[in-house]
Design a protein around this motif. Structure first.
Motif, PDB file in Angstrom:
ATOM      1  N   LYS A 106       0.817  -1.210   0.000  1.00 18.04           N
ATOM      2  CA  LYS A 106       0.000   0.000   0.000  1.00 18.04           C
ATOM      3  C   LYS A 106       0.854   1.265   0.000  1.00 18.04           C
ATOM      4  O   LYS A 106       0.479   2.261  -0.613  1.00 18.04           O
ATOM      5  N   GLN A 107       1.964   1.222   0.729  1.00 21.09           N
ATOM      6  CA  GLN A 107       2.841   2.388   0.798  1.00 21.09           C
ATOM      7  C   GLN A 107       4.299   1.938   0.718  1.00 21.09           C
ATOM      8  O   GLN A 107       4.744   1.127   1.533  1.00 21.09           O
ATOM      9  N   VAL A 108       5.009   2.465  -0.284  1.00 21.68           N
ATOM     10  CA  VAL A 108       6.377   2.036  -0.563  1.00 21.68           C
ATOM     11  C   VAL A 108       7.312   3.245  -0.568  1.00 21.68           C
ATOM     12  O   VAL A 108       7.005   4.277  -1.165  1.00 21.68           O
ATOM     13  N   LEU A 109       8.443   3.093   0.097  1.00 24.41           N
ATOM     14  CA  LEU A 109       9.493   4.110   0.064  1.00 24.41           C
ATOM     15  C   LEU A 109      10.460   3.775  -1.066  1.00 24.41           C
ATOM     16  O   LEU A 109      11.039   2.688  -1.090  1.00 24.41           O
ATOM     17  N   VAL A 110      10.599   4.694  -2.013  1.00 26.80           N
ATOM     18  CA  VAL A 110      11.486   4.496  -3.158  1.00 26.80           C
ATOM     19  C   VAL A 110      12.586   5.552  -3.095  1.00 26.80           C
ATOM     20  O   VAL A 110      12.303   6.751  -3.052  1.00 26.80           O
ATOM     21  N   VAL A 111      13.828   5.094  -3.096  1.00 24.91           N
ATOM     22  CA  VAL A 111      14.959   6.001  -2.917  1.00 24.91           C
ATOM     23  C   VAL A 111      15.993   5.801  -4.023  1.00 24.91           C
ATOM     24  O   VAL A 111      16.260   4.676  -4.443  1.00 24.91           O
TER      25      VAL A 111
END
Length: 319
Positions: free
Chosen positions: A133-138
């Motif tokens: 549902k919620q992804v941190l992309v760096v």
């Protein structure tokens, strides 16, 4: 229908700034030579005790704050980098430890300067499939550590930094279309061919680039994939509010914009003060444009990048 949308952005640049004049003191070059060929005036360099995951952490904290969520709300962490802290574990796992969110999936994506496109596409797929549902992309890099500071053809081009996005599930369209490509036949014109074997470095541990060949390929590949992405999404070029390109060379950026019929007023450019930060360049530029008030909600934005491999890609989104 489920969509993925950017909920928040963040970025980080190391404190140390290396100007062209400072570079000219250590290698045979000049500010005029560098600017005329690349558009770069300065770049940021990580401190000796700073690693990729440290830069990623600083950008991630800002992105989470911008999104208005806690790290414990994340379902996944994806880091695009070609300069991880170590061979393994991944920079994503080290970032996960810094954020204190054990248990969720965390992994790296390696597509060099196109890495953030591949990472963002991966997050989009996980969200649309219902697996997150919620992804941190760096995107985070310390490119200064793979540069030969005696080679003026390459050392003037790159810098260090990190950019991050929190991507989340949405009922409204966000990421509209993604297109990725790669061609390993061109590996020889842009690479860092070293490897570790028997406790020693085998091969050359510095970035190698055939500048003219990279320029020629990049302009064509980026123009083509941008056109195809818009066509497949059914979006006219005139509907694009902003182009956020990989910040590699001002002439490549200008050529791509011209091919798309876009005024440079619609192109986000942070290259002059940051140099080429590889996988970090697109999220860095995007965050700076958001915080400067240029990119605003409900605008249509095209992201595109190309890196060694060759690997390249484009993402069309509504912010």
């Amino acid at each position: 229908m489920t969509y993925s949308r950017i909920l928040g952005t963040g970025s980080y640049l190391p404190d140390t700034i290396l100007t062209n004049a400072m570079l000219a003191e250590r290698v045979e070059t000049s500010d005029e030579w560098i600017v005329s060929r690349t558009g770069i005036h300065a770049r940021h360099i990580a401190a000796d005790d700073q690693k990729t995951s440290d830069l990623a952490y600083q950008a991630s904290v800002k992105a989470l704050e911008s999104a208005g969520i806690a790290a414990t709300d994340l379902d996944m962490i994806i880091v695009a980098t070609t300069t991880p802290d170590m061979v393994f574990p991944s920079a994503a796992c080290l970032l996960q430890e810094k954020l204190n969110v054990p248990g969720i999936p965390a992994f790296d994506v390696q597509a060099v300067c196109a890495g953030f496109m591949f990472a963002l596409a991966t997050a989009d797929s996980y969200i649309k499939s219902g697996m997150a549902k919620q992804v941190l992309v760096v995107g985070a890099e310390v490119m200064s550590r793979v540069l030969d500071w005696d080679d003026r053809r390459t050392c003037v081009l790159f810098g260090d930094g990190a950019g991050a996005m929190v991507v989340g599930k949405s009922d409204a369209p966000g990421i509209m279309h993604v297109k990725l490509a790669a061609d390993g036949r061109y590996q020889g014109i842009l690479n860092t061919p070293a490897q570790i074997a028997g406790g020693k470095i085998q091969g050359i541990p510095y970035l190698h680039m055939d500048g003219p060949a990279v320029f020629k390929f990049a302009v064509k590949a980026l123009s083509d994939i941008a056109e195809k992405t818009l066509a497949e999404a059914g979006v006219e070029q005139s509907a694009v509010d902003w182009l956020v390109p990989h910040q590699a060379n001002l002439r490549i950026i200008e050529s791509t914009a011209k091919h798309l019929g876009l005024s440079m007023d619609k192109v986000i450019v942070t290259l002059p003060q940051q140099g080429n930060t590889s996988a970090a360049s697109i999220p860095l530029a995007f965050d700076h444009a958001v915080r400067d008030g240029k990119i605003q909600r409900d605008q249509t934005v095209l992201l595109e990048g190309i890196g060694g491999g060759f690997a390249w890609g484009a993402v069309l989104l509504r912010y």
